[in-house]
Each structure stands twice: as structure tokens, then as C-alpha cells.
Scaffold this motif. Sequence first.
Motif, short mmCIF file in Angstrom:
data_model
loop_
_atom_site.label_atom_id
_atom_site.label_comp_id
_atom_site.label_asym_id
_atom_site.label_seq_id
_atom_site.Cartn_x
_atom_site.Cartn_y
_atom_site.Cartn_z
N LEU A 6 0.83 -1.21 0.00
CA LEU A 6 0.00 0.00 0.00
C LEU A 6 0.86 1.26 0.00
O LEU A 6 0.48 2.28 -0.56
N LEU A 7 2.04 1.19 0.62
CA LEU A 7 2.92 2.35 0.66
C LEU A 7 3.62 2.60 -0.67
O LEU A 7 3.91 3.73 -1.03
N THR A 8 3.93 1.51 -1.41
CA THR A 8 4.74 1.65 -2.61
C THR A 8 3.98 1.41 -3.91
O THR A 8 4.36 1.95 -4.94
N GLY A 9 2.96 0.56 -3.88
CA GLY A 9 2.26 0.20 -5.10
C GLY A 9 3.05 -0.77 -5.96
O GLY A 9 2.71 -1.02 -7.11
N ARG A 11 4.83 -4.63 -5.85
CA ARG A 11 4.96 -5.87 -5.10
C ARG A 11 6.43 -6.23 -4.84
O ARG A 11 6.77 -6.69 -3.77
N ARG A 12 7.28 -6.01 -5.82
CA ARG A 12 8.69 -6.36 -5.66
C ARG A 12 9.35 -5.51 -4.57
O ARG A 12 10.10 -6.01 -3.75
N LEU A 13 9.06 -4.22 -4.55
CA LEU A 13 9.62 -3.34 -3.54
C LEU A 13 9.03 -3.67 -2.16
O LEU A 13 9.73 -3.59 -1.15
N ALA A 14 7.78 -4.07 -2.12
CA ALA A 14 7.17 -4.48 -0.85
C ALA A 14 7.89 -5.73 -0.32
O ALA A 14 8.21 -5.81 0.87
N PHE A 15 8.15 -6.68 -1.19
CA PHE A 15 8.87 -7.89 -0.79
C PHE A 15 10.27 -7.54 -0.31
O PHE A 15 10.72 -8.02 0.73
N GLU A 16 10.97 -6.68 -1.04
CA GLU A 16 12.31 -6.25 -0.64
C GLU A 16 12.30 -5.57 0.72
O GLU A 16 13.21 -5.75 1.52
N SER A 52 11.98 4.87 1.31
CA SER A 52 13.28 5.52 1.13
C SER A 52 13.32 6.27 -0.19
O SER A 52 12.93 5.74 -1.24
N PRO A 53 13.80 7.51 -0.18
CA PRO A 53 13.84 8.27 -1.43
C PRO A 53 14.82 7.70 -2.46
O PRO A 53 14.73 8.02 -3.64
N TRP A 54 15.73 6.85 -2.04
CA TRP A 54 16.71 6.27 -2.96
C TRP A 54 16.08 5.35 -3.98
O TRP A 54 16.63 5.14 -5.05
N HIS A 55 14.91 4.81 -3.68
CA HIS A 55 14.25 3.90 -4.62
C HIS A 55 13.80 4.62 -5.89
O HIS A 55 13.62 3.99 -6.92
#
Length: 185
Positions: A6-9, A11-16, A52-55
Motif C-alpha cells: 500500500l505504501l509503494t504500489g 509488489r517487488r519493492l514491498a517484498f524487498e 526511502s527516497p533512494w528507490h
Amino acid sequence: MHQAYLLTGCRRLAFESVEHAFPQAWEHWPEVARDPDPVGWTRARTHDYALSPWHRLRRVPGRPGPAPADPVLGALLALPPRHRRTAVLCDGLGLTVFEAAAETEASTAAVRGRLRHARTTLAATPEAARGALRARVGQEAAATLAHPRSVRASSERRLRLMTRSVTAVTVVLAVLVGVFVQIGR
């Protein structure tokens, strides 16, 4: 996983994000075990990594380009990251403003302002009633998200690899120092 999604939209970043938080919890286990809310400790690390803003600087496959089909998720992702996190904590998880302020390390006035802005933005979405976010925290299909065992196994595998790498580098350095000491005599 649901909260990070929900924060990122993505799935891969959520898993990470979850995969990043669990090794930190295991590395800091004495601190986590004494914490009154170990779940909150791990959740805070997950949210910090996810937002994180680095993403933004790297290309992540699976990151959505256009707005998601879910209007509530689209409206949530349009919010600034701090507002998004506050909305997920208060409306999605049911934390109080004081608990959310403690977890995000912000003042209660700031959290109230963020929550007010987030609720105003989400209320413009037709399906966004007050409980819409709470329903979405647990609504995501389990088949589309990583199984908790796979997250744990992947984290443990990465930690073992890192430990072996550090051990190997230490042994190589010790051998090199020994060789140079023998040459110097």
C-alpha cells in the motif's frame, strides 16, 4: 507485505522491504526482544525502507507507471510518503494518533495534520469510506504476495552468504599479513 504494498504500489519493492526488515530484526534481537512492540519495530524498518527516497533513483521492474486500477490505492499513492504512511498506520492498522506519532517519530500535531490531509484526499475517491484502507490491508490475495517462509528463508540465506563472505575476507587478510610479516624479516 500488504502494508508495504500500500505504501509503494510495487509488489517487488514491498517484498524487498520486508526482506530487509527481518534480518535487521534478527541482528538487533536483544533490542527487539526488549521493545514493548516488536512488531512495530519491524514494521517501522519495513516502512522506512519502502519509503526511502533512494528507490526513485533506480529502476524497479513491476513499479507501476500509470495509476493503479484500484481508485483508493491510486489516491493513496498520490499522497506524499509521510501522509501515506500515517494513513496506513491510523486508518489501515487502527493505531491511535499517539501510537503513530511514536512510530514515525513525529509530533502528534504533525500526525494529526497528515492524517487530516490524507483523509480529505481519500474521501474524494468514491469507494473511500473511513474503513476502506483497513479492508485493503488484509484484502490482498495471498497468492500474489510472497509467503512468509520464503521471505524468512531468503533473509537467512542472504545473512549466511554475508557471514561467509566476511569470514573469507578476514582469512585472506590474515594470510596476507602473515606473508608480508615473513617477507619483512
